[in-house]
Motif scaffolding. Structure first.
Motif, PDB file in Angstrom:
ATOM      1  N   SER A 100     -17.576 -11.312  46.504  1.00 19.67           N
ATOM      2  CA  SER A 100     -18.705 -10.439  46.196  1.00 19.67           C
ATOM      3  C   SER A 100     -18.660  -9.974  44.743  1.00 19.67           C
ATOM      4  N   ARG A 101     -17.457  -9.770  44.198  1.00 19.11           N
ATOM      5  CA  ARG A 101     -17.332  -9.316  42.808  1.00 19.11           C
ATOM      6  C   ARG A 101     -17.964 -10.321  41.852  1.00 19.11           C
ATOM      7  N   GLN A 144     -21.894 -10.475  42.407  1.00 18.70           N
ATOM      8  CA  GLN A 144     -22.572  -9.302  41.861  1.00 18.70           C
ATOM      9  C   GLN A 144     -22.669  -9.348  40.342  1.00 18.70           C
ATOM     10  N   SER A 201     -25.496 -12.598  39.927  1.00 17.26           N
ATOM     11  CA  SER A 201     -26.679 -12.789  40.767  1.00 17.26           C
ATOM     12  C   SER A 201     -27.240 -11.442  41.184  1.00 17.26           C
ATOM     13  N   SER A 202     -28.493 -11.189  40.830  1.00 19.37           N
ATOM     14  CA  SER A 202     -29.117  -9.916  41.202  1.00 19.37           C
ATOM     15  C   SER A 202     -29.354  -9.822  42.703  1.00 19.37           C
ATOM     16  N   PHE A 246     -27.260 -10.104  44.892  1.00 21.32           N
ATOM     17  CA  PHE A 246     -26.099  -9.456  45.496  1.00 21.32           C
ATOM     18  C   PHE A 246     -25.754  -8.136  44.815  1.00 21.32           C
ATOM     19  N   ALA A 247     -26.618  -7.673  43.935  1.00 25.25           N
ATOM     20  CA  ALA A 247     -26.282  -6.499  43.124  1.00 25.25           C
ATOM     21  C   ALA A 247     -26.024  -5.256  43.960  1.00 25.25           C
ATOM     22  N   ASP A 248     -26.753  -5.069  45.044  1.00 27.53           N
ATOM     23  CA  ASP A 248     -26.645  -3.839  45.828  1.00 27.53           C
ATOM     24  C   ASP A 248     -25.773  -3.986  47.065  1.00 27.53           C
ATOM     25  N   ARG A 249     -25.048  -5.066  47.168  1.00 25.66           N
ATOM     26  CA  ARG A 249     -24.223  -5.269  48.360  1.00 25.66           C
ATOM     27  C   ARG A 249     -22.845  -4.647  48.166  1.00 25.66           C
ATOM     28  N   THR A 253     -18.778  -3.934  48.064  1.00 28.43           N
ATOM     29  CA  THR A 253     -17.692  -4.759  47.544  1.00 28.43           C
ATOM     30  C   THR A 253     -16.393  -4.583  48.328  1.00 28.43           C
ATOM     31  N   TRP A 297     -25.061 -13.942  54.070  1.00 27.23           N
ATOM     32  CA  TRP A 297     -26.309 -14.139  53.335  1.00 27.23           C
ATOM     33  C   TRP A 297     -26.944 -15.428  53.825  1.00 27.23           C
TER      34      TRP A 297
END
Length: 353
Positions: A29-30, A33, A36-37, A39-42, A44, A52
């Protein structure tokens, strides 16, 4: 985050990319993020396994495309990873570019994909030549995007065919015969020229929309190389408005638009003088010139400069069978290196404003 060959430093892969129902690819996820936008709010947290669902229109995204996208992203932080393009055909990488756009991929990754394509010495694109067959296959012709001039002779034994001049090859080659060119015209009233322009327009629009500067430059270089001085030979001049459509101009990367404006402001000064010479030595200093004159790079040829009886322009004329070219003198303006320095300085300032 600096690059390292040890991906274990990134921690456990806590994102599962699921597509086609049950096929799974894992990622950190790091990393997602960062690049890729989508995954920005997911979260960590490593223990929080995320899923996804990968889907796109009009059909499902393949595992290969997702893997290429992950490779392009991980190559930014892991020196052991690199993007492996499916082939040297630009069309084969279009699904990757479209998917990367849908995932909100950052510019640094998008530019790396564009550069990887540009680095392909045999990069080419395909031009659809007819509707899909019963088995869904579309007839296509491959067009080289580097140092190949395509033209359509209007007279002689080669009339009505598509010919190509390749670098350092002694002969012009036939790309499409009369029958294939006739079929192309039956598919599109504009014939092969219109089909090529439309295929190029689609690529220019996508590359411009994604701001892929290096790839857009390459496509524009291809376009310029096809602008032969005689309309009847050129495969693009008759259909240039199709290739450089309003949406292509609208999506053109700002940097390229600025460069064109500054170049025109600094250098576009025709001297309005007549040039004549009985003997000049013409050196083939580039692949493009060598292709047009059908001579090896670095070789030279003796020519003369004569005044055209039609419009009074100065024509570079060879004794052997090479079409005459107009020679233009430029009056004033900066020298080539100084012009390049000024363009860079002015465009960089404009891009930062």
């Amino acid at each position: 985050m600096s690059k390292t060959s040890n991906s274990n430093l990134l921690g456990p892969k806590n994102v599962h990319l699921v597509f086609n129902g049950d096929e799974v690819l894992q990622a950190h996820s790091r990393v997602l993020q960062l690049f890729s936008s989508a995954f920005a709010d997911r979260p960590t947290v490593a223990e929080d396994v995320q899923t996804w669902l990968i889907k796109a229109e009009p059909g499902p995204v393949t595992r290969a495309v997702v893997q290429q996208w992950l490779d392009a992203i991980y190559a930014q932080v892991d020196s052991s990873r690199s993007l492996r393009l499916p082939s040297s055909c630009l069309d084969d990488s279009l699904p990757l570019l479209i998917f990367a756009e849908a995932m909100g991929t950052t510019d640094v990754v998008m530019q790396s994909i564009g550069r990887a394509l540009v680095e392909k010495s045999d990069l080419h694109m395909t031009v659809p030549m007819g509707p899909p067959s019963a088995n869904g296959m579309v007839p296509v012709v491959s067009v080289n995007l580097r140092d190949t001039i395509y033209f359509v002779p209007k007279s002689g034994a080669a009339a009505g065919t598509l010919r190509g001049c390749h670098p350092n090859e002694p002969h012009v080659v036939m790309v499409l015969d009369v029958e294939a060119m006739t079929l192309a015209k039956a598919y599109d009233a504009g014939g092969f020229q219109a089909l090529l322009a439309k295929a190029l327009e689609a690529c220019l629009h996508l590359c411009g929309r994604l701001k892929l500067r290096s790839l857009t430059r390459l496509l524009l270089d291809f376009l310029k190389l096809q602008c032969l001085p005689t309309m009847q030979f050129s495969v693009l001049l008759p259909t240039m408005s199709l290739a450089l459509s309003p949406r292509v101009i609208d999506c053109m990367p700002r940097e390229l638009l600025f460069e064109g404006f500054v170049r025109d402001a600094l250098e576009h000064r025709r001297a309005q003088v007549d040039l004549t010479a009985d003997k000049v030595d013409v050196l083939m200093a580039s692949q493009g010139a060598a292709t047009w004159f059908n001579l090896p790079v670095g070789s030279s040829q003796t020519a003369s400069i004569e005044k055209s009886s039609v419009d009074g322009s100065s024509l570079l004329t060879f004794k052997r069978g090479v079409s005459a070219l107009e020679v233009r003198a430029v009056l004033g303006g900066p020298l080539q290196q100084e012009s390049k320095r000024l363009r860079t300085e002015i465009v960089e300032a404009a891009m930062q404003s």
